[in-house]
Design a protein around this motif. Structure first.
Motif, PDB file in Angstrom:
ATOM      1  N   SER A   4      35.025  53.958  50.884  1.00 45.96           N
ATOM      2  CA  SER A   4      35.460  53.261  49.684  1.00 45.96           C
ATOM      3  C   SER A   4      34.723  53.804  48.464  1.00 45.96           C
ATOM      4  O   SER A   4      33.755  54.566  48.570  1.00 45.96           O
ATOM      5  N   ASP A  42      32.748  52.305  46.259  1.00 45.92           N
ATOM      6  CA  ASP A  42      31.340  51.925  46.119  1.00 45.92           C
ATOM      7  C   ASP A  42      30.444  52.739  47.055  1.00 45.92           C
ATOM      8  O   ASP A  42      29.334  53.131  46.669  1.00 45.92           O
ATOM      9  N   TYR A  98      38.373  56.373  39.589  1.00 48.50           N
ATOM     10  CA  TYR A  98      38.715  54.984  39.916  1.00 48.50           C
ATOM     11  C   TYR A  98      39.221  54.240  38.677  1.00 48.50           C
ATOM     12  O   TYR A  98      40.128  53.407  38.771  1.00 48.50           O
ATOM     13  N   HIS A 139      42.373  51.455  37.841  1.00 48.02           N
ATOM     14  CA  HIS A 139      41.907  50.069  37.869  1.00 48.02           C
ATOM     15  C   HIS A 139      41.299  49.706  36.522  1.00 48.02           C
ATOM     16  O   HIS A 139      40.739  50.567  35.831  1.00 48.02           O
ATOM     17  N   ASP A 194      37.557  45.439  37.365  1.00 47.77           N
ATOM     18  CA  ASP A 194      37.552  45.785  38.788  1.00 47.77           C
ATOM     19  C   ASP A 194      36.483  46.826  39.103  1.00 47.77           C
ATOM     20  O   ASP A 194      35.936  46.840  40.212  1.00 47.77           O
ATOM     21  N   GLU A 218      33.356  44.794  39.522  1.00 51.76           N
ATOM     22  CA  GLU A 218      33.383  43.899  40.684  1.00 51.76           C
ATOM     23  C   GLU A 218      33.459  44.655  42.004  1.00 51.76           C
ATOM     24  O   GLU A 218      32.780  44.307  42.973  1.00 51.76           O
ATOM     25  N   GLU A 219      34.283  45.707  42.055  1.00 56.48           N
ATOM     26  CA  GLU A 219      34.582  46.367  43.321  1.00 56.48           C
ATOM     27  C   GLU A 219      33.767  47.630  43.568  1.00 56.48           C
ATOM     28  O   GLU A 219      33.689  48.092  44.706  1.00 56.48           O
ATOM     29  N   PRO A 259      28.822  46.154  44.281  1.00 53.83           N
ATOM     30  CA  PRO A 259      28.473  46.455  45.680  1.00 53.83           C
ATOM     31  C   PRO A 259      27.392  47.521  45.818  1.00 53.83           C
ATOM     32  O   PRO A 259      26.606  47.486  46.769  1.00 53.83           O
ATOM     33  N   THR A 293      30.903  35.665  42.441  1.00 57.28           N
ATOM     34  CA  THR A 293      31.541  36.896  41.983  1.00 57.28           C
ATOM     35  C   THR A 293      31.411  36.981  40.468  1.00 57.28           C
ATOM     36  O   THR A 293      31.141  35.976  39.790  1.00 57.28           O
TER      37      THR A 293
END
Length: 574
Positions: free
Chosen positions: A347, A349, A371, A375, A379, A382-383, A387, A550
């Motif tokens: 992924s 992250d 990315y 997005h 995002d 957050e994504e 992480p 979150t």
């Protein structure tokens, strides 16, 4: 006098903390070397004690194959002992029947081969005429010399007396609940994957054997049933078994036929059927049932064959599946899943984290830039970035990251956030940030990791007319109280990345709640989903008005006080 004593004690404590940190750094540097040594020792044990491990591996494989049948019989209310006996008798009856069929057919074939002596002699002469060149003769002589040397080594090895292997019974001891649970999960995962793989493989091999037997019968090869069964059985040996069966059938066809057409048709039949199964049937039928990528399976089969010989080629797939199942449940062995697993590429992250671990900040920015094209910025925070901070906190807490590596990764994340905040906001958002509706103060619970996460949160709420002032990392609780007293913010945010920073967060929340009874306190804990409920309860108990797990939820919790800032603070969360 007291000041001098205090100063000396402070220096002593600082020196001890530095020594402990240096020891952890040394251990973290030596950890890869220790892992290599342990791996080498394990390989040495597998090679030297193969007479012990091979029967155990065969027994485990047989257990995985027969367990579904036993469970099905138990589901039909058959007692377990009776189910095991019936399954074992049935399995060995099937194996015995196949062995008898193959032996009888092979005996008949051996008795009939002398009838085709003339054909074999003539075709061997034809092959010799083609192979009378000097280069082929040199190659043949070289091969003969190598085979002779190997036979000498084998004869010397055969004269060595067998070494006794003593297996001592381990001392009885109980396993705690965690180990029992973990072992059960690993065995269940391995049994499920191996069972599904073997069931699908059995179905495919049966179809392969029927197709080959039918094709050989139509071509006119004698003993078509023998070679069909042989092909179905040998296909359990990956990559090699099919061509052993094909060579045997082609050799018999070569002996009984007058020309070369029938042997070529036999080889073509095996090739076409194998390609059809490999390219069409297997991907449709079981695809990723074993959980191992094809390339990794090929490499591991070569390794097990080198280690244990031909039996390793048979056991290679189940053993590799067991290793992958082990890596799925043990964090220390997750690299096995990365190397051998059939999951898609890592992924975003993980890709960013890997590049920052290598010190490649430009590479991490390139991954994030790709990315961002697909997005929104929210995002990305957050994504992708949050992480990464969670991984830094987790790896640093268990000694896998040094302080310098942790500081570099955290600093890189903070620079990315600052640059995206400065260069990616429209003019309307700049106006909202210039005239904030709500002033808020954010306090990192522990260190720069929490501070970097709060920078992301500040960027998120700035577009909503909230100015979130992030305090420096490592600020004391007393300093936070003084700053709140001077600033009088509309809301205070206490943030922690991962649940292992809750101790200081709870302490700060209790001090704030005791001093400012009506002040809205938003606690954020960006932790794993299985830890969220426990963290939420602990933070509410410490005095938090709201808890978020979150970035999006934290933004909503803060923005609600902008909308109702003229009203009393809502009651504390239950």
């Amino acid at each position: 006098m007291l000041a001098r004593v205090y100063l000396r004690l402070a220096r002593l404590v600082h020196w001890q903390v530095g020594m402990a940190s240096s020891r952890r750094d040394v251990l973290s540097r030596l950890q890869p070397l220790l892992q290599v040594v342990i791996l080498a020792f394990g390989l040495f044990c597998l090679g030297i004690a193969q007479d012990v491990f091979i029967p155990i591996a065969l027994a485990m494989l047989l257990t995985f194959v027969l367990s579904p049948i036993v469970e099905r019989l138990q589901h039909w209310h058959v007692p377990r002992v009776a189910a095991v006996v019936v399954t074992v008798v049935f399995a060995f009856s099937v194996l015995g029947g196949l062995g008898w069929l193959l032996a009888s057919q092979a005996t008949t074939l051996a008795a009939d081969l002398p009838q085709y002596k003339h054909n074999l002699t003539r075709k061997i002469r034809e092959v010799r005429r083609v192979g009378k060149s000097d280069s082929l003769e040199k190659a043949q002589s070289a091969v003969k010399e190598v085979i002779g040397e190997l036979q000498k080594d084998g004869s010397v090895a055969a004269k060595k007396p067998p070494q006794p292997v003593v297996v001592e019974k381990p001392a009885p001891g109980g396993l705690d609940s965690f180990r029992v649970t973990l072992t059960t999960k690993i065995l269940s995962d391995a049994a499920d994957r191996i069972g599904r793989y073997l069931q699908a493989q059995s179905l495919i091999n049966t179809g392969f054997g029927v197709t080959i037997a039918t094709g050989l019968f139509l071509i006119g090869v004698p003993y078509a049933l023998l070679f069909g069964v042989l092909g179905a059985v040998l296909r359990f040996v990956p990559y090699v078994g099919v061509w052993v069966a094909a060579g045997s059938a082609a050799l018999v066809s070569l002996a009984v036929s007058d020309g070369w057409r029938e042997p070529l048709m036999v080889l073509t039949l095996f090739t076409l059927v194998e390609l059809l199964i490999y390219l069409v049937v297997e991907p449709l039928l079981y695809s990723h049932s074993a959980g191992v990528s094809p390339l990794a399976l090929l490499i591991t089969l070569a390794f097990w064959t080198w280690l244990w010989g031909p039996i390793g080629l048979i056991l290679g797939t189940p053993l590799t599946v067991c290793l992958v199942a082990l890596g799925r449940h043990l964090p220390e062995m997750q690299f096995i899943v990365v190397l051998f697993g059939d999951e898609p590429v890592v992924s975003t992250d993980v890709a960013v984290y890997q590049r920052l671990l290598k010190g490649d900040e430009d590479g991490a920015r390139a991954v994030l830039a790709q990315y961002v094209k697909e997005h929104p910025t929210a995002d990305v925070y957050e994504e992708a970035l949050l992480p990464v901070l969670a991984r830094v906190r987790r790896d640093a807490s268990r000694g896998a990251l040094t302080a310098q590596e942790s500081a570099f990764i955290t600093g890189a994340i903070r620079r990315v956030v600052d640059e995206s905040e400065d260069g990616g906001r429209p003019a309307a958002q700049d106006e909202a940030a210039a005239a904030p509706v709500l002033e808020a103060l954010a306090c990192p619970a522990r260190d720069e990791v929490d501070a970097a996460a709060l920078r992301m949160l500040a960027a998120r709420v700035a577009t909503e007319g909230v100015r979130l002032d992030v305090a420096d990392a490592g600020v004391l609780a007393a300093e936070v109280l003084e700053r709140v007293e001077a600033m009088r913010p509309g809301v205070v945010v206490v943030a922690s990345v991962a649940a292992n920073g809750l101790g200081h967060a709870r302490y700060v929340l209790k001090r704030l709640r005791a001093r400012f009874a009506d002040l809205p306190l938003v606690a954020t804990c960006w932790s794993a989903p299985d830890e969220a409920d426990e963290a939420r309860a602990a933070l509410v108990d410490a005095g938090a008005t709201d808890v978020a797990t979150t970035l999006g939820e934290a933004r909503d919790r803060i923005v609600q006080y902008r909308r109702v800032r003229a009203e009393p603070a809502p009651p504390r969360a239950a």
